[in-house]
Scaffold this motif. Structure first.
Motif, mmCIF file in Angstrom:
data_model
loop_
_atom_site.group_PDB
_atom_site.id
_atom_site.type_symbol
_atom_site.label_atom_id
_atom_site.label_comp_id
_atom_site.label_asym_id
_atom_site.label_seq_id
_atom_site.Cartn_x
_atom_site.Cartn_y
_atom_site.Cartn_z
ATOM 1 N N PHE A 34 1.019 -0.509 -0.029
ATOM 2 C CA PHE A 34 0.220 0.527 -0.083
ATOM 3 C C PHE A 34 0.513 1.226 -0.020
ATOM 4 C CE2 PHE A 34 -4.159 -2.740 1.015
ATOM 5 C CZ PHE A 34 -3.093 -4.211 2.268
ATOM 6 N N TYR A 36 0.320 5.162 0.883
ATOM 7 C CA TYR A 36 -0.389 6.651 1.420
ATOM 8 C C TYR A 36 0.332 7.755 1.511
ATOM 9 C CZ TYR A 36 -3.231 3.093 3.655
ATOM 10 O OH TYR A 36 -4.413 1.842 4.043
ATOM 11 N N GLN A 38 0.081 12.019 3.663
ATOM 12 C CA GLN A 38 -0.283 12.655 4.518
ATOM 13 C C GLN A 38 0.046 14.031 4.538
ATOM 14 O OE1 GLN A 38 1.958 12.321 8.324
ATOM 15 N NE2 GLN A 38 -0.349 12.215 9.277
ATOM 16 N N ARG A 42 -3.114 16.785 8.938
ATOM 17 C CA ARG A 42 -4.176 15.701 8.277
ATOM 18 C C ARG A 42 -3.451 13.798 8.799
ATOM 19 N NH1 ARG A 42 -7.024 18.250 4.468
ATOM 20 N NH2 ARG A 42 -8.540 16.394 4.305
ATOM 21 N N GLY A 43 -4.778 13.630 8.498
ATOM 22 C CA GLY A 43 -4.672 11.648 8.633
ATOM 23 C C GLY A 43 -3.950 11.502 7.456
ATOM 24 N N LEU A 44 -4.098 10.100 7.052
ATOM 25 C CA LEU A 44 -3.658 9.435 5.752
ATOM 26 C C LEU A 44 -3.907 9.043 5.236
ATOM 27 C CD1 LEU A 44 -1.179 9.069 8.571
ATOM 28 C CD2 LEU A 44 -0.605 6.547 6.868
ATOM 29 N N PHE A 46 -5.620 7.119 1.766
ATOM 30 C CA PHE A 46 -5.065 5.844 0.748
ATOM 31 C C PHE A 46 -4.767 6.590 -0.838
ATOM 32 C CE2 PHE A 46 -4.975 1.797 -1.043
ATOM 33 C CZ PHE A 46 -5.675 1.444 -2.450
ATOM 34 N N LYS A 49 -2.962 0.263 -3.826
ATOM 35 C CA LYS A 49 -2.479 -0.592 -2.799
ATOM 36 C C LYS A 49 -2.203 -2.044 -4.234
ATOM 37 C CE LYS A 49 -6.938 -2.327 -2.851
ATOM 38 N NZ LYS A 49 -8.760 -2.638 -2.080
ATOM 39 N N LEU A 88 3.908 13.641 2.294
ATOM 40 C CA LEU A 88 4.899 12.980 3.625
ATOM 41 C C LEU A 88 3.705 11.897 2.427
ATOM 42 C CD1 LEU A 88 6.667 12.158 5.784
ATOM 43 C CD2 LEU A 88 5.166 11.981 7.232
ATOM 44 N N PHE A 90 3.737 7.507 2.956
ATOM 45 C CA PHE A 90 4.281 5.809 3.437
ATOM 46 C C PHE A 90 3.581 4.856 2.572
ATOM 47 C CE2 PHE A 90 5.008 7.915 7.948
ATOM 48 C CZ PHE A 90 4.230 8.491 8.289
ATOM 49 N N PHE A 107 4.131 -0.196 8.173
ATOM 50 C CA PHE A 107 4.898 1.113 8.040
ATOM 51 C C PHE A 107 6.189 1.628 8.012
ATOM 52 C CE2 PHE A 107 0.557 2.950 6.907
ATOM 53 C CZ PHE A 107 -0.195 2.736 7.523
ATOM 54 N N PHE B 90 -3.341 8.399 15.949
ATOM 55 C CA PHE B 90 -4.602 7.914 14.363
ATOM 56 C C PHE B 90 -5.092 6.502 15.105
ATOM 57 C CE2 PHE B 90 -3.442 11.542 11.540
ATOM 58 C CZ PHE B 90 -2.175 11.490 11.417
ATOM 59 N N PHE B 103 -8.307 5.725 7.987
ATOM 60 C CA PHE B 103 -7.709 6.487 9.489
ATOM 61 C C PHE B 103 -8.740 7.859 9.532
ATOM 62 C CE2 PHE B 103 -3.235 5.121 9.875
ATOM 63 C CZ PHE B 103 -2.810 4.593 8.753
ATOM 64 N N GLY B 104 -8.650 8.004 10.723
ATOM 65 C CA GLY B 104 -9.447 9.096 11.156
ATOM 66 C C GLY B 104 -8.414 10.985 11.438
ATOM 67 N N PRO B 105 -9.315 11.341 11.670
ATOM 68 C CA PRO B 105 -7.775 12.544 11.375
ATOM 69 C C PRO B 105 -6.687 13.158 12.906
ATOM 70 C CG PRO B 105 -10.031 13.470 12.374
ATOM 71 C CD PRO B 105 -10.151 11.975 12.274
#
Lengths: 117, 112
Positions: A34, A36, A38, A42-44, A46, A49, A88, A90, A107, B90, B103-105
């Motif tokens: 996978f 990801y 970022q 913020r969150g990651l 997707f 994959k 960023l 991952f 990760f 997270f 994923f959440g914030p």
């Protein structure tokens, strides 16, 4: 055990040039792989994959990645970088042979991509 | 559809205090996860739950506990916070049909 290596902490590329973010993995069985992204604070999210099938996988925002089993690599690529791609990135792996019901991902430490105008 | 929500967004906490980070998903995913993100270390798995009623330890479980009473909620508790638990946390979820994690914030936690 499964592991992921992202050998570059930072990658700089000029806008409009092709970009590559490297990832190598280690698993005992077959991998699910996978990528990801970022953005700051913020969150990651997707991106794409590889599960099975074609080694070249296409994902969101024009990104693609190529699964290379012999080199145990899954490098992320884009033909023409945009300033908005700066973020960023991952890489993550799941060992399919790690047991039924085990969905855990491992990760990499992340690669900071900077696209220079 | 909200996906995954986390609360609070950020928190400053005195060392020794108890804190629960909340995580809720509305995708009916069977598996949920808690990660911490620290500069130079990437994401490290704290605890996970493959299905409601079960939990497991990840890479860095010490000082943290979780529960999974139902499919949607997966709270993370710090029983007695320490400064080394300062991090961004997270929550994520996944389903065997989809493979990738959502994923959440995040929650930014500072322990003083």
């Amino acid at each position: 055990a499964q592991s992921v290596a992202q050998p570059e902490d930072q990658v700089n590329v000029a806008e409009g040039n092709p970009l590559t973010v490297k990832c190598t993995y280690s698993v005992s069985g077959n991998p699910y792989l996978f990528w990801y992204v970022q953005y700051p604070n913020r969150g990651l999210q997707f991106l794409l994959k590889y599960i099975t099938g074609d080694n070249l996988v296409k994902g969101s925002y024009g990104f693609e990645a190529e699964f290379n089993k012999s080199q145990t690599s899954f490098h992320l690529k884009k033909p023409s970088a945009l300033v908005s791609d700066s973020a960023l990135y991952f890489c993550a792996v799941r060992d399919v042979g790690s047991g039924a019901g085990s969905y855990q991902l491992t990760f990499g430490k992340g690669t900071k991509l900077s696209v220079i105008p | 559809i909200a996906g995954i929500t986390q609360a609070p967004t950020s928190q400053i906490l005195a060392a020794g205090r108890r804190m629960t980070l909340r995580c809720t998903q509305d995708m009916r995913h069977n598996a949920m996860y808690w990660y911490r993100q620290d500069l130079g270390l990437g994401l490290r798995l704290i605890h996970y739950s493959n299905t409601a009623g079960t939990t497991g330890k990840g890479e860095v479980p010490d000082g943290y506990s979780v529960s999974r009473a139902n499919t949607d909620d997966f709270p993370l508790t710090l029983a007695s916070a320490v400064p080394s638990q300062t991090s961004v946390y997270f929550c994520a979820s996944s389903d065997s049909r989809v493979h990738e994690q959502f994923f959440g914030p995040g929650t930014r936690l500072t322990v003083l």
